[in-house]
Design a protein around this motif. Structure first.
Motif, short mmCIF file in Angstrom:
data_model
loop_
_atom_site.label_atom_id
_atom_site.label_comp_id
_atom_site.label_asym_id
_atom_site.label_seq_id
_atom_site.Cartn_x
_atom_site.Cartn_y
_atom_site.Cartn_z
N ARG A 152 46.08 74.69 14.18
CA ARG A 152 46.08 74.35 15.61
C ARG A 152 46.19 72.84 15.82
N GLY A 153 45.62 72.06 14.92
CA GLY A 153 45.63 70.62 15.04
C GLY A 153 46.98 69.96 14.74
N LEU A 154 47.95 70.72 14.26
CA LEU A 154 49.26 70.16 13.94
C LEU A 154 50.14 70.11 15.19
N PRO A 155 50.81 68.99 15.43
CA PRO A 155 51.69 68.90 16.60
C PRO A 155 52.72 70.03 16.65
N LEU A 156 53.14 70.47 15.50
CA LEU A 156 54.14 71.54 15.42
C LEU A 156 53.66 72.82 16.12
N PHE A 157 52.35 73.04 16.14
CA PHE A 157 51.80 74.30 16.66
C PHE A 157 50.82 74.12 17.81
N GLU A 158 50.77 72.95 18.41
CA GLU A 158 49.72 72.69 19.39
C GLU A 158 49.80 73.57 20.64
N LEU A 159 50.95 74.12 20.94
CA LEU A 159 51.07 74.96 22.13
C LEU A 159 50.98 76.45 21.83
N CYS A 160 50.66 76.79 20.60
CA CYS A 160 50.58 78.20 20.20
C CYS A 160 49.30 78.85 20.70
N SER A 161 49.40 80.14 20.95
CA SER A 161 48.21 80.91 21.31
C SER A 161 47.38 81.15 20.05
N LYS A 162 46.14 81.55 20.23
CA LYS A 162 45.25 81.86 19.09
C LYS A 162 45.87 82.98 18.24
N ARG A 163 46.46 83.95 18.90
CA ARG A 163 47.10 85.06 18.18
C ARG A 163 48.26 84.56 17.31
N ASP A 164 49.09 83.69 17.87
CA ASP A 164 50.21 83.14 17.11
C ASP A 164 49.70 82.28 15.95
N LEU A 165 48.65 81.50 16.20
CA LEU A 165 48.08 80.67 15.13
C LEU A 165 47.55 81.53 13.99
N ARG A 166 46.95 82.66 14.32
CA ARG A 166 46.47 83.57 13.27
C ARG A 166 47.64 84.11 12.44
N ARG A 167 48.75 84.39 13.11
CA ARG A 167 49.93 84.90 12.39
C ARG A 167 50.51 83.83 11.47
N ILE A 168 50.53 82.59 11.95
CA ILE A 168 51.04 81.48 11.12
C ILE A 168 50.09 81.26 9.93
N ALA A 169 48.79 81.23 10.20
CA ALA A 169 47.80 81.00 9.14
C ALA A 169 47.87 82.09 8.07
N ALA A 170 48.20 83.30 8.47
CA ALA A 170 48.29 84.40 7.51
C ALA A 170 49.44 84.21 6.52
N LEU A 171 50.43 83.39 6.88
CA LEU A 171 51.55 83.11 5.99
C LEU A 171 51.19 82.11 4.89
N ALA A 172 50.15 81.34 5.11
CA ALA A 172 49.83 80.21 4.24
C ALA A 172 49.20 80.65 2.92
N ASP A 173 49.68 80.01 1.86
CA ASP A 173 49.14 80.21 0.52
C ASP A 173 48.34 78.96 0.16
N GLU A 174 47.05 79.12 -0.07
CA GLU A 174 46.20 77.97 -0.39
C GLU A 174 46.36 77.60 -1.87
N ARG A 175 46.58 76.30 -2.13
CA ARG A 175 46.80 75.83 -3.51
C ARG A 175 46.02 74.56 -3.78
N GLU A 176 45.64 74.39 -5.04
CA GLU A 176 45.06 73.13 -5.51
C GLU A 176 46.11 72.48 -6.39
N ILE A 177 46.32 71.16 -6.19
CA ILE A 177 47.39 70.44 -6.87
C ILE A 177 46.80 69.18 -7.49
N ALA A 178 47.17 68.92 -8.74
CA ALA A 178 46.66 67.74 -9.45
C ALA A 178 47.31 66.46 -8.94
N ALA A 179 46.55 65.36 -9.00
CA ALA A 179 47.09 64.05 -8.66
C ALA A 179 48.32 63.77 -9.53
N GLY A 180 49.33 63.16 -8.94
CA GLY A 180 50.56 62.84 -9.66
C GLY A 180 51.63 63.91 -9.58
N THR A 181 51.29 65.08 -9.08
CA THR A 181 52.25 66.18 -8.97
C THR A 181 53.22 65.93 -7.83
#
Length: 144
Positions: free
Chosen positions: A13-42
């Protein structure tokens, strides 16, 4: 530790790209996200290559480089990679993890499919892309 669904929605919701989205739309976008941990230098993104994902920085910092020169350091709440993803143009910068990172990665194919189901988002995304391209061009002008 994985982010809770509500935390993902709040971050997106805090991203300018999605600031006008409804809560429902934000949930749909968030569901697409894959959480990853990435090492420094990658290297997350390489300038000139095609894009297949964009990233939202949850924790840590990334360096953005153009033609080998660092032009920005971005932290939590920033996002990178959306221009090439949606415009089908080559990546405009290289992005490297300056510190260990935790990111949300969203596949371009999934994101575009979602936008096709939410046509009202296309205009907002187009406006944000235009703003980012203008900012990139200003950076290029100062580098010359």
């Amino acid at each position: 530790m994985l982010l809770r669904a509500d935390t993902r929605v709040d971050l997106i919701r805090g991203l300018p790209l999605f600031e006008l989205c409804s809560k429902r739309d934000l949930r749909r976008i968030a569901a697409l996200a894959d959480e990853r941990e990435i090492a420094a230098g990658t290297e997350l993104i390489r300038e000139g290559e095609p894009g297949s994902e964009f990233y939202v920085v949850v924790d840590g910092e990334v360096d953005v480089r153009r033609r080998g020169r660092r032009v920005a350091r971005l932290g939590a709440g920033s996002y990178v990679g959306e221009i090439a993803l949606l415009s089908r143009s080559p990546r405009t910068a290289t992005v490297v993890a300056a510190t260990p990172l935790r990111v949300l990665a969203i596949s371009g194919r999934d994101f575009v499919a979602l936008l096709d189901t939410l046509p009202e988002l296309w205009l907002k995304v187009a406006r944000t892309l235009a703003d980012r391209v203008d900012a990139d061009e200003a950076i290029d002008a100062t580098a010359v």
